[in-house]
Design an enzyme around this catalytic site. Structure first.
Site, PDB file in Angstrom:
ATOM      1  N   ALA A 154       4.619  -0.862  -0.603  1.00 54.90           N
ATOM      2  CA  ALA A 154       3.705  -0.276   0.376  1.00 54.90           C
ATOM      3  C   ALA A 154       2.546   0.452  -0.284  1.00 54.90           C
ATOM      4  O   ALA A 154       1.378   0.244   0.063  1.00 54.90           O
ATOM      5  CB  ALA A 154       4.482   0.676   1.297  1.00 54.90           C
ATOM      6  N   TYR A 214      17.514  -6.039  -1.182  1.00 56.29           N
ATOM      7  CA  TYR A 214      16.960  -5.204  -2.244  1.00 56.29           C
ATOM      8  C   TYR A 214      17.915  -5.082  -3.428  1.00 56.29           C
ATOM      9  O   TYR A 214      19.124  -4.925  -3.256  1.00 56.29           O
ATOM     10  CB  TYR A 214      16.660  -3.802  -1.708  1.00 56.29           C
ATOM     11  CG  TYR A 214      15.566  -3.750  -0.673  1.00 56.29           C
ATOM     12  CD1 TYR A 214      14.230  -3.764  -1.048  1.00 56.29           C
ATOM     13  CD2 TYR A 214      15.859  -3.691   0.683  1.00 56.29           C
ATOM     14  CE1 TYR A 214      13.220  -3.720  -0.105  1.00 56.29           C
ATOM     15  CE2 TYR A 214      14.853  -3.650   1.640  1.00 56.29           C
ATOM     16  CZ  TYR A 214      13.542  -3.665   1.234  1.00 56.29           C
ATOM     17  OH  TYR A 214      12.543  -3.620   2.172  1.00 56.29           O
ATOM     18  N   ASN A 233       7.003   4.673   6.952  1.00 54.57           N
ATOM     19  CA  ASN A 233       7.565   3.471   6.330  1.00 54.57           C
ATOM     20  C   ASN A 233       9.093   3.510   6.344  1.00 54.57           C
ATOM     21  O   ASN A 233       9.753   3.448   5.311  1.00 54.57           O
ATOM     22  CB  ASN A 233       7.053   3.320   4.885  1.00 54.57           C
ATOM     23  CG  ASN A 233       5.791   2.500   4.805  1.00 54.57           C
ATOM     24  OD1 ASN A 233       5.573   1.584   5.590  1.00 54.57           O
ATOM     25  ND2 ASN A 233       4.929   2.828   3.862  1.00 54.57           N
ATOM     26  N   GLY A 236       2.486  -7.318   5.266  1.00 53.44           N
ATOM     27  CA  GLY A 236       1.380  -6.504   4.779  1.00 53.44           C
ATOM     28  C   GLY A 236       0.444  -5.955   5.830  1.00 53.44           C
ATOM     29  O   GLY A 236      -0.486  -5.208   5.494  1.00 53.44           O
ATOM     30  N   ALA A 237       0.666  -6.282   7.106  1.00 51.39           N
ATOM     31  CA  ALA A 237      -0.277  -5.828   8.138  1.00 51.39           C
ATOM     32  C   ALA A 237      -0.268  -4.310   8.282  1.00 51.39           C
ATOM     33  O   ALA A 237      -1.322  -3.687   8.474  1.00 51.39           O
ATOM     34  CB  ALA A 237       0.043  -6.494   9.469  1.00 51.39           C
ATOM     35  N   GLY A 238       0.913  -3.697   8.221  1.00 48.75           N
ATOM     36  CA  GLY A 238       0.986  -2.244   8.347  1.00 48.75           C
ATOM     37  C   GLY A 238       0.260  -1.532   7.219  1.00 48.75           C
ATOM     38  O   GLY A 238      -0.452  -0.542   7.445  1.00 48.75           O
ATOM     39  N   ASP A 239       0.431  -2.034   5.993  1.00 52.74           N
ATOM     40  CA  ASP A 239      -0.275  -1.431   4.858  1.00 52.74           C
ATOM     41  C   ASP A 239      -1.778  -1.659   4.970  1.00 52.74           C
ATOM     42  O   ASP A 239      -2.571  -0.795   4.601  1.00 52.74           O
ATOM     43  CB  ASP A 239       0.248  -2.026   3.552  1.00 52.74           C
ATOM     44  CG  ASP A 239       1.728  -1.761   3.342  1.00 52.74           C
ATOM     45  OD1 ASP A 239       2.212  -0.729   3.831  1.00 52.74           O
ATOM     46  OD2 ASP A 239       2.403  -2.588   2.703  1.00 52.74           O
TER      47      ASP A 239
END
Length: 448
Positions: free
Chosen positions: A94, A172, A237, A323-326
């Protein structure tokens, strides 16, 4: 260049190091003249050493983003992981995504973190350097690895372990990673201290707080260290998998210590029991502004005095949501650094997110300043009628596109009454982003 940890061996220049001199090429002697009338020996040009080009001085970062990034393994097919034959290597995180997008938006940025002394760490540093991000304060850890995560994509294989169409899951492998060793000792590093002291914006996120007690202590130290002229932004986040063995009650005090708070309504609902903007404003009274993103519908910014500005999202033909939020965070923060009013900050965030949604990967270009300016200045009706796709932007707010925009005279003219800007989003090229930290003023954007 990233710095090597004290316990590590001396760092060697990374590929593409601008300080490296080119290979030596001797100068060619002057050719001998034709046989002269007299027997005077011909002269030759003295040999000279080639001069290495003077490396360009990178712009001083105006924004600093602190947090973990990882190597990402993306499957070549949908279905359960055991059915995947090949994975494609990428990078993600992020805070580094925001740093890269800010740089592309003309706000020079630095990313501070730790990576392992391994190929994944070198890949991370190489990609961020290519995006124009300052990584000089990233520590290379000789003992801990760079974190990794795998993406699993649902399909229609019929396998009982298949997640199903439209669903995905992240796996993860980050426990004990180099970034989990971030701690308040970072503040004693001269390179990191210099970047932090000169930043007008410091960007943090709740992911870091979940990685380790030392990471949590670093966030607390950064939030407690107030500096005049520096804005601290904090993006929740929310990652529930990271908080399974951690005490989430530490989050509210962290968020309330920021100047600018970015919250996803769905994330806030999961973490705090409400996603309603005014309820969240009451829950976090200290930040100057609380921004609540209601997925693809609406974003609301509420000031400490209760002033509320809401802006609907653009209509987008989504290629990939990663990646839209970032990207939204970077657009909004770039507008903040540039001194835009609240509505234009929200619109720049929406436009940045829309361009990210229309391309594969986490990074995408915005259209030229003239197009961005027209959209930021658009009436509410023209903004609502704007459509964004991988092929371009169609909006009543845009001037008529020139004929040369279209591939051939046979192509249809721009639709009426809206006009089109033929813009194809694409990942930012290496070294992309404005080299000048203060872009030329435009009617909508102004100077940062």
């Amino acid at each position: 260049m990233p710095r090597q940890d004290a316990a590590a061996s001396e760092a060697t220049p990374s590929p593409g190091d601008p300080t490296a001199a080119p290979p030596h090429t001797p100068a060619t002697p002057e050719p001998s003249p034709a046989p002269p009338q007299t027997q005077t020996p011909p002269r030759t040009q003295p040999r000279t050493q080639p001069q290495a080009p003077t490396p360009a001085t990178p712009p001083t970062p105006l924004a600093v983003c602190v947090g973990e990034s990882m190597a990402v393994l993306l499957p070549d097919r949908a279905g359960p992981l055991e059915s995947v034959e090949n994975f494609r290597l990428s990078v993600g995180g992020a805070e580094s995504n925001v740093a890269g997008a800010l740089t592309a938006l003309g706000v020079p940025s630095a990313w501070i973190s730790r990576v392992g002394d391994d190929g994944f760490g070198r890949r991370l540093l190489g990609e961020l350097t290519a995006r124009g991000v300052d990584v000089s304060a990233v520590a290379v850890d000789p003992h801990r690895p760079t974190g990794v995560y795998l993406k699993e994509v649902g399909g229609t294989t019929g396998d009982r372990h298949d997640l199903g169409p439209g669903r995905s899951r992240l796996h993860y492998h980050r426990r004990g990673s180099a970034a989990a060793a971030l701690s308040p000792e970072l503040l004693e590093d001269p390179t990191a201290a210099r970047l932090l002291a000169g930043a007008r914006l410091l960007h943090l996120s709740g992911i870091t707080a979940a990685l380790s007690d030392d990471c949590l202590a670093l966030l607390r130290a950064l939030l407690a260290e107030r500096r005049s002229g520096r804005l601290v932004s904090f993006d929740l986040n929310w990652r529930p998998a990271l908080w399974r063995d951690r005490d989430r009650s530490v989050l509210p005090s962290l968020l309330d210590a920021a100047d600018l708070l970015l919250l996803g309504a769905d994330e806030a609902e999961a973490a705090f029991g409400t996603g309603e903007p005014h309820a969240l404003r009451r829950l976090f009274p200290s930040p100057a502004t609380v921004v609540v993103k209601d997925e693809a519908r609406l974003v609301t910014a509420i000031g400490r005095d209760g002033t509320t500005v809401s802006e609907p999202a653009l209509t987008v033909e989504v290629v990939e949501a990663t990646g839209a939020g970032d990207a939204f965070a970077a657009g909004y923060l770039a507008g903040t650094v540039r001194g835009l009013d609240q509505r234009r900050r929200l619109r720049l965030g929406h436009l940045s997110a829309a361009c990210a949604l229309t391309t594969h990967g986490d990074q995408a270009e915005l259209p030229p300043d003239s197009v961005v300016g027209a959209l930021l200045d658009a009436s509410a009706e023209a903004w609502a009628a704007t459509r964004v796709s991988a092929d371009g932007i169609v909006s009543p707010a845009l001037p008529a596109a020139p004929t040369s925009t279209y591939a051939s005279p046979a192509d249809p003219p721009p639709p009426s009454p809206a006009t089109a800007y033929a813009h194809r989003s694409a990942p930012v090229a290496p070294g992309g982003g404005a080299p000048d930290p203060r872009p030329a003023a435009t009617p909508a954007l102004g100077a940062p």
